[in-house]
Each structure stands twice: as C-alpha cells, then as structure tokens.
Enzyme design. Structure first.
Site, mmCIF file in Angstrom:
data_model
loop_
_atom_site.group_PDB
_atom_site.id
_atom_site.type_symbol
_atom_site.label_atom_id
_atom_site.label_comp_id
_atom_site.label_asym_id
_atom_site.label_seq_id
_atom_site.Cartn_x
_atom_site.Cartn_y
_atom_site.Cartn_z
ATOM 1 N N THR A 167 0.462 -0.913 -0.162
ATOM 2 C CA THR A 167 0.017 0.302 0.180
ATOM 3 C C THR A 167 0.820 0.983 -0.248
ATOM 4 O O THR A 167 2.082 1.047 0.603
ATOM 5 C CB THR A 167 -0.688 -0.100 1.322
ATOM 6 N N VAL A 196 -13.841 -5.028 2.187
ATOM 7 C CA VAL A 196 -12.622 -3.860 2.449
ATOM 8 C C VAL A 196 -11.654 -3.856 2.967
ATOM 9 O O VAL A 196 -12.281 -4.140 4.341
ATOM 10 C CB VAL A 196 -13.227 -2.641 2.585
ATOM 11 N N ASP A 198 -9.026 -1.480 5.736
ATOM 12 C CA ASP A 198 -8.746 -0.285 6.575
ATOM 13 C C ASP A 198 -8.069 0.631 5.858
ATOM 14 O O ASP A 198 -8.904 2.241 6.149
ATOM 15 C CB ASP A 198 -7.093 -0.622 7.535
ATOM 16 N N THR A 217 0.136 0.970 6.822
ATOM 17 C CA THR A 217 -0.066 0.121 5.603
ATOM 18 C C THR A 217 0.070 -1.639 6.865
ATOM 19 O O THR A 217 0.606 -1.030 7.736
ATOM 20 C CB THR A 217 1.000 0.114 5.077
ATOM 21 N N GLY A 218 -0.755 -2.334 6.298
ATOM 22 C CA GLY A 218 0.101 -4.053 6.977
ATOM 23 C C GLY A 218 -1.250 -3.925 7.112
ATOM 24 O O GLY A 218 -2.013 -4.315 6.213
HETATM 25 N N1 ASP Z 1 -4.292 -2.835 5.009
HETATM 26 C C1 ASP Z 1 -3.640 -3.095 3.071
HETATM 27 C C2 ASP Z 1 -4.949 -3.931 3.186
HETATM 28 O O1 ASP Z 1 -5.608 -4.449 4.136
HETATM 29 C C3 ASP Z 1 -2.668 -3.806 2.618
HETATM 30 C C4 ASP Z 1 -1.481 -3.108 2.975
HETATM 31 O O2 ASP Z 1 -0.717 -1.972 3.660
HETATM 32 O O3 ASP Z 1 -1.043 -3.338 1.559
HETATM 33 O O4 ASP Z 1 -5.601 -4.304 2.773
#
Ligand code: ASP
Length: 292
Positions: A167, A196, A198, A217-218
């Site tokens: 992300t 959906v 975060d 992110t995460g």
């Molecule tokens: N936070 C994002 C999600 O769970 C994934 C990411 O951070 O790459 O949709």
C-alpha cells in the site's frame, strides 16, 4: 505565520522486494509533491500528485500493479483527508487508473465520505475517469503461484499468504499549516472479492486533524480493530511524533497487528515506524531528502 513544509511517503510495510525500484518511485513522488508545497501549493494537491505517481509506477500494491483478489480481479481502496476534517474514500473500486483522485472527487463533489463497489466505479465514470486495466503480468504470476496453495474452499480464511504489504501513503503539511493525507491500496493479496480493507476507513488507514496526520499500512483487519491512524494522531496531540510512533507500534505489536505508519505533527516533526520486517519510506524535511 508561515509553516515549515514537509512531505513523507511510504510504499508499504512487510518485506521489501525490488528495493531499488521502490526507492526510485518513492523519491520521484516525494520530489514532485514537495515541489508543489515549495511553490506554495496546497498539501492536498501535493499528496494527491505524489500518490498518483506511486499508483502509476506498477511496483506498489496500489493503482496499476495492485494485488489480485481470490477471483483474479483487481479491486482497489483509497482515501484522502485534510486537517480541516474533510474526507473522501472509495472501496473495492475497479478499472480506474487513479483511485486516489476518485476519493478526492467523493470528498469535493459529493456529500458523502465513502463510495464502494460498482457504484464507486460508476461515479468515477460520471466524473470523467476512463477505463483502465490496473492488472499487471507480474502480479498475475504472483496470483497464480499463491492461488495454488489454496486447496479447495473459496471461503478459506486467508491470513498469511503474504507479508508484502505494498500500500502507498503520503502525508504533507503546506505553508498555511494544512495537513493532508492520502492512502491507496490494492488490499491484501488473494482477498475475498468485496473485501474492504483499512485504507478507505476513516481513522484506520487515514486520519488528520489540526495537530497531525497519519497514513497506515499492514494487515488491514487488525489496523481497523486498532483504529490505528486515529490512535496515532490522538497520541500526537499529547506527545512528540516519535514518542507517539513508539507507543502506537508497541500497542499494535502487543495486539498482534502487523503494520507500519507515517505521520507529520504540526511544528514538531515526522514519524515513520513499523513492526514488520521492513517498511519503505521517503521524506523531504527542511529541504533535505532521506529514504529507507
Ligand atoms: N492495509 C492494506 C489492506 O489490508 C494492505 C497493505 O498495507 O498493503 O488492505
């Protein structure tokens, strides 16, 4: 009073594959965004432009190059917010080039905060955004390889198929002291269609108030449970950016939330922190660029 301009971006937490390409993409996005601030542009324009560059590079998990869902389709989430509490977001939007710009249109052209699914795509078309296929060969190969690991059940619980969260997020403060945040994501690799994350949820993937702004992110499900972006901003109301970063990540780690975040606190600095193997980031502060 004139505020010190600063812009920081992340390219996702988790292991960093293709570090060189990621660094080039982040540096370019940060340079262009910072230039907008330098020429007295708004932080909103700066974060949108920087996010567009990151969505277009195809190396990150956002816009072109997003991960594929279980059905092999790209569904994207994005949100944008300013310290005046203006917010707009799209969830599971398809076939557009820059979800972040559609999120901004939701903020500026409608009375709503979040549009999802095919009606988000329809809204994008009404606003003049043309068809764009964000699927890349590279991500299709990853999808095919990983999909083989799912044995039979379409609705199998997906937790650990990847720890590469790609992300993207950008936070900036402009000369008038307005903080803006943009976050854009293809979600988690092999997510169920319709999931959906975060990223488009206010307070989870993105939050800003008159003190600070944060992009996360995460692992999205855990980030939502933690209301991670809001938690970090709230902490920055009472302590330094760095201290808030340390506190929020300690709490996230204790709760089993694999994540990273970036943020800016008005008049007092930036934060970039993660509890994953790595997180790619880049910023310009006081005219000096630094990157992971
Ligand atoms: N936070 C994002 C999600 O769970 C994934 C990411 O951070 O790459 O949709």
């Amino acid at each position: 009073m004139r505020n010190k301009i600063t812009l920081i971006a992340h390219g996702g937490a988790g292991g960093i594959n293709y570090p060189h390409r990621r660094r080039i993409g982040l540096k370019e996005a940060v340079r262009v965004g910072y230039e907008i601030l330098r020429q007295s542009g708004s932080s909103l324009d700066a974060v949108e432009k920087a996010a567009i560059i990151l969505e277009d590079t195809s190396i990150f998990n956002a816009g072109t190059g997003s991960y594929l869902n279980l059905a092999g389709e790209v569904e994207m989430d994005a949100s944008i917010m300013t310290s005046e509490l203006r917010f707009g977001a799209v969830g599971v939007i398809r076939d557009v080039k820059n979800p972040i710009s559609i999120a901004r249109m939701v903020m500026e052209k409608t009375d709503h905060l979040l549009l999802c699914g095919e009606n988000a795509t329809r809204f994008a078309r009404m606003m003049g955004a043309g068809y764009h296929n964000p699927k890349t060969k590279e991500k299709e190969i990853i999808w095919k390889r990983k999909k083989k690991k799912i044995l039979s059940n379409y609705f199998e619980k997906i937790f650990d198929f990847t720890n590469h969260y790609g992300t993207i997020g950008v936070v900036a403060i402009d000369k008038s002291g307005i903080i803006s945040v943009a976050t854009s994501s293809g979600g988690i690799n092999l997510r169920l269609p319709g999931r959906v994350g975060d990223t488009p949820i206010i307070g989870a993937g993105t939050y800003a108030n008159s003190t600070a702004g944060v992009s996360t992110t995460g692992h999205g499900e855990e980030i939502m449970r933690q209301i991670l972006a809001f938690r970090a901003v709230a902490l920055m109301n009472r302590m330094s950016a760095k201290q808030a970063g340390r506190n929020v990540i300690a709490h996230a780690t204790k709760s089993g939330c694999r994540c990273g975040l970036i943020g800016i606190k008005k008049d007092s600095g930036i934060l970039y922190v993660s509890n994953t193997q790595a997180m790619s980031w880049c910023y310009i502060k006081n005219g000096t660029m630094r990157s992971f």
